[in-house]
Scaffold this motif. Structure first.
Motif, mmCIF file in Angstrom:
data_model
loop_
_atom_site.group_PDB
_atom_site.id
_atom_site.type_symbol
_atom_site.label_atom_id
_atom_site.label_comp_id
_atom_site.label_asym_id
_atom_site.label_seq_id
_atom_site.Cartn_x
_atom_site.Cartn_y
_atom_site.Cartn_z
ATOM 1 N N LEU A 174 -85.926 -40.691 -7.243
ATOM 2 C CA LEU A 174 -86.361 -40.743 -5.886
ATOM 3 C C LEU A 174 -85.503 -39.977 -4.770
ATOM 4 C CD1 LEU A 174 -87.655 -44.463 -5.800
ATOM 5 C CD2 LEU A 174 -88.973 -42.413 -6.113
ATOM 6 N N ALA A 175 -84.283 -39.951 -4.993
ATOM 7 C CA ALA A 175 -83.188 -39.516 -4.053
ATOM 8 C C ALA A 175 -83.419 -37.923 -4.059
ATOM 9 C CB ALA A 175 -81.943 -39.872 -4.392
ATOM 10 N N LEU A 176 -83.981 -37.310 -5.138
ATOM 11 C CA LEU A 176 -84.270 -36.079 -5.094
ATOM 12 C C LEU A 176 -85.535 -35.333 -4.216
ATOM 13 C CD1 LEU A 176 -83.078 -35.242 -8.578
ATOM 14 C CD2 LEU A 176 -81.664 -34.947 -6.619
ATOM 15 N N SER A 177 -86.202 -36.456 -3.991
ATOM 16 C CA SER A 177 -87.649 -36.052 -3.414
ATOM 17 C C SER A 177 -87.422 -35.158 -1.957
ATOM 18 C CB SER A 177 -88.550 -37.193 -3.007
ATOM 19 O OG SER A 177 -87.739 -38.077 -2.213
ATOM 20 N N LYS A 178 -86.499 -35.619 -0.971
ATOM 21 C CA LYS A 178 -86.249 -34.858 0.117
ATOM 22 C C LYS A 178 -84.873 -35.842 0.793
ATOM 23 C CE LYS A 178 -88.401 -33.529 4.481
ATOM 24 N NZ LYS A 178 -89.382 -33.599 5.379
ATOM 25 N N GLU A 179 -84.053 -35.214 1.483
ATOM 26 C CA GLU A 179 -83.068 -35.859 1.997
ATOM 27 C C GLU A 179 -83.432 -37.007 2.889
ATOM 28 O OE1 GLU A 179 -83.891 -32.478 4.822
ATOM 29 O OE2 GLU A 179 -83.848 -32.820 2.803
ATOM 30 N N THR A 180 -84.396 -36.935 3.448
ATOM 31 C CA THR A 180 -84.816 -37.883 4.453
ATOM 32 C C THR A 180 -84.919 -39.285 3.928
ATOM 33 O OG1 THR A 180 -86.965 -36.977 4.392
ATOM 34 C CG2 THR A 180 -85.628 -36.555 6.263
ATOM 35 N N ILE A 181 -84.954 -39.330 2.406
ATOM 36 C CA ILE A 181 -85.215 -40.566 1.684
ATOM 37 C C ILE A 181 -83.943 -41.500 1.615
ATOM 38 C CG2 ILE A 181 -84.754 -39.598 -0.633
ATOM 39 C CD1 ILE A 181 -87.319 -42.316 0.511
ATOM 40 N N LEU A 182 -82.739 -40.792 1.797
ATOM 41 C CA LEU A 182 -81.622 -41.476 1.336
ATOM 42 C C LEU A 182 -81.197 -42.532 2.302
ATOM 43 C CD1 LEU A 182 -79.188 -38.281 1.119
ATOM 44 C CD2 LEU A 182 -80.314 -39.559 -0.756
ATOM 45 N N PRO A 183 -81.386 -42.762 3.542
ATOM 46 C CA PRO A 183 -81.351 -44.025 4.076
ATOM 47 C C PRO A 183 -82.176 -45.180 3.563
ATOM 48 C CG PRO A 183 -82.527 -42.657 5.581
ATOM 49 C CD PRO A 183 -81.853 -41.762 4.396
ATOM 50 N N PHE A 184 -83.448 -44.685 3.275
ATOM 51 C CA PHE A 184 -84.390 -45.846 2.573
ATOM 52 C C PHE A 184 -83.652 -46.292 1.550
ATOM 53 C CE2 PHE A 184 -86.817 -43.319 5.616
ATOM 54 C CZ PHE A 184 -87.441 -44.040 6.308
ATOM 55 N N LEU A 185 -82.827 -45.667 0.780
ATOM 56 C CA LEU A 185 -82.376 -46.286 -0.498
ATOM 57 C C LEU A 185 -81.360 -47.466 -0.303
ATOM 58 C CD1 LEU A 185 -81.752 -42.847 -2.577
ATOM 59 C CD2 LEU A 185 -83.891 -44.177 -2.436
ATOM 60 N N LEU A 186 -80.935 -47.682 1.029
ATOM 61 C CA LEU A 186 -80.065 -48.857 1.519
ATOM 62 C C LEU A 186 -81.022 -50.003 1.574
ATOM 63 C CD1 LEU A 186 -77.431 -46.604 3.418
ATOM 64 C CD2 LEU A 186 -77.257 -47.518 1.125
ATOM 65 N N LEU A 187 -82.078 -49.774 1.829
ATOM 66 C CA LEU A 187 -82.831 -50.918 2.379
ATOM 67 C C LEU A 187 -82.988 -52.193 1.276
ATOM 68 C CD1 LEU A 187 -86.119 -49.426 3.762
ATOM 69 C CD2 LEU A 187 -84.197 -50.387 4.910
ATOM 70 N N THR A 198 -76.194 -53.419 -10.928
ATOM 71 C CA THR A 198 -77.168 -52.543 -11.266
ATOM 72 C C THR A 198 -77.610 -51.696 -10.244
ATOM 73 O OG1 THR A 198 -77.823 -53.915 -13.227
ATOM 74 C CG2 THR A 198 -79.308 -52.148 -12.832
ATOM 75 N N TYR A 199 -78.205 -52.191 -9.169
ATOM 76 C CA TYR A 199 -78.663 -51.632 -8.007
ATOM 77 C C TYR A 199 -77.458 -50.480 -7.301
ATOM 78 C CZ TYR A 199 -79.245 -50.930 -3.125
ATOM 79 O OH TYR A 199 -79.280 -50.150 -1.774
ATOM 80 N N TRP A 200 -76.278 -50.986 -7.072
ATOM 81 C CA TRP A 200 -75.276 -50.340 -6.709
ATOM 82 C C TRP A 200 -74.696 -49.142 -7.468
ATOM 83 C CZ3 TRP A 200 -74.338 -50.642 -1.590
ATOM 84 C CH2 TRP A 200 -74.819 -51.712 -1.076
ATOM 85 N N ALA A 201 -74.792 -49.472 -8.839
ATOM 86 C CA ALA A 201 -74.329 -48.466 -9.868
ATOM 87 C C ALA A 201 -75.365 -47.504 -9.569
ATOM 88 C CB ALA A 201 -74.390 -48.857 -11.057
ATOM 89 N N SER A 202 -76.908 -47.526 -9.506
ATOM 90 C CA SER A 202 -77.926 -46.707 -9.542
ATOM 91 C C SER A 202 -77.846 -45.885 -8.141
ATOM 92 C CB SER A 202 -79.171 -47.483 -9.684
ATOM 93 O OG SER A 202 -80.209 -46.609 -9.488
ATOM 94 N N LEU A 203 -77.215 -46.452 -7.072
ATOM 95 C CA LEU A 203 -77.184 -45.823 -5.944
ATOM 96 C C LEU A 203 -76.091 -44.740 -5.884
ATOM 97 C CD1 LEU A 203 -78.538 -46.170 -2.955
ATOM 98 C CD2 LEU A 203 -76.689 -47.716 -2.381
ATOM 99 N N VAL A 204 -75.084 -45.202 -6.702
ATOM 100 C CA VAL A 204 -73.958 -44.209 -6.941
ATOM 101 C C VAL A 204 -74.307 -43.029 -7.661
ATOM 102 C CG1 VAL A 204 -71.810 -43.904 -7.915
ATOM 103 C CG2 VAL A 204 -72.020 -45.949 -6.617
ATOM 104 N N ILE A 205 -75.020 -43.151 -8.806
ATOM 105 C CA ILE A 205 -75.682 -42.254 -9.365
ATOM 106 C C ILE A 205 -76.441 -41.257 -8.686
ATOM 107 C CG2 ILE A 205 -77.057 -41.649 -11.361
ATOM 108 C CD1 ILE A 205 -76.163 -44.104 -12.689
#
Length: 333
Positions: A174-187, A198-205
């Motif tokens: 999902l992070a690759l869809s568009k750079e504007t998605i990135l802050p939503f990944l912190l929700l 697991t969530y934080w590891a995925s966020l780093v990846i």
């Protein structure tokens, strides 16, 4: 039960596709690259999909490769069907974006069900999304926002449903869809998922995937495009103008252009929900409003970017409908 759920979601998907097709066909049918209207970025995305190296390397467009790459896969087939290069490109983007928007609508339905809305109300919310003018623009023109909206819906649904593994698997994608998605990944960090390694590891990846993707794209185009930090710094210089626009009639119109009357109805819904506690709206969903507003102000595109708050706005907008239905039913007894 699984068979019934499968049948339900098959019908929901069919309704989403029917609503999208009815709302988007005219925009698709009469769209031309020579006169793209509000979709001026479409020309660049078509070039990327066709592998044209003559693209604008000063902006972030050529880093948004996911949708153009999907289009490029089906372009040879569409080219043979139409015989017209421009028409085939527009059609291929329409098919890809139509798929993203359909998935976004179905995931929104699932999210609304998770929030406790009835099936009819959840269908109403899905149709409100599918018929929005911003959804029409993102679906029927060669743009990349349909994937972005799909990613927003997926992040919020997986968060609310507590599907940690699914969220962890999909975050880097999902992070690759568009750079504007990135802050939503912190929700998800606003929920109990903040305690999940697991969530934080995925966020780093996901962050690594974005950095690697940008470098690979730079290598393909033999250039060093603006980094995300550079883009943010550039937009921060203009954020004052965006804030000023927000207090003008034109700025207010742009901000609500994707929602129309849904925004004031949602405001009433938020008040009713605070008073009657009809639904427990998680902080992650409500915070999507603030994140979308921040991204809209930062980008300078108040309409398309603020529309990323559609899960929260539609959820709150459904509450007055539910309230009136309850009152009417109560009075009729």
């Amino acid at each position: 039960m699984r068979a019934q759920a499968g049948l339900l979601y098959a019908l929901v998907t069919a309704l989403a596709m029917a609503t999208l097709y009815g709302a988007t066909y005219q925009q698709f049918r009469f769209f031309t690259l020579a006169n793209p209207g509000g979709a001026v970025d479409a020309v660049e995305y078509v070039k990327i999909a066709r592998g044209d190296r003559d693209v604008d390397l000063t902006g972030p467009h050529f880093h948004r490769w996911v949708t153009p790459a999907a289009v490029r896969i089906i372009l040879p087939l569409v080219d043979r069907l139409t015989g017209d290069p421009e028409q085939s490109a527009v059609l291929a983007f329409y098919l890809v974006n139509f798929t993203f928007s359909t998935v976004a609508g179905v995931v929104l339905f699932a999210l609304l069900r998770q929030l406790g809305f009835s099936i009819p109300l959840s269908l109403l919310g899905m149709c409100a999304f599918a018929s929005s003018r911003i959804t029409v623009l993102a679906t029927a023109t060669p743009m990349v926002d349909a994937a972005f909206y799909c990613a927003v819906a997926a992040v919020l649904y997986l968060t609310v449903a507590g599907k940690t593994v699914g969220l962890a698997v999909l975050l880097p994608v999902l992070a690759l869809s568009k750079e504007t998605i990135l802050p939503f990944l912190l929700l998800p960090a606003l929920t109990g998922l903040r305690r999940s390694r697991t969530y934080w590891a995925s966020l780093v990846i996901a962050a690594i995937a974005v950095l690697v993707s940008d470098r690979i794209v730079d290598a393909v185009y033999l250039t060093h495009g603006p980094s995300l930090a550079d883009s943010i710094a550039e937009h921060l210089q203009q954020i004052g103008l965006s804030v000023q626009d927000l207090f003008t009639l034109g700025g207010v119109y742009d901000l609500q252009s994707g929602f129309s009357l849904l925004l004031p109805i949602a405001a009433v819904g938020a008040w009713l929900n605070a008073r009657h506690r009809y639904h427990e709206i998680p902080a992650a969903v409500a915070a999507a409003l603030l994140v979308a507003l921040a991204v809209a102000l930062l980008s300078g595109n108040l309409g398309r970017m603020f529309f990323a708050a559609f899960p929260a706005v539609i959820a709150f907008a459904l509450i007055p409908v539910e309230h009136v239905a309850r009152v009417t039913e109560s009075n009729s007894r």
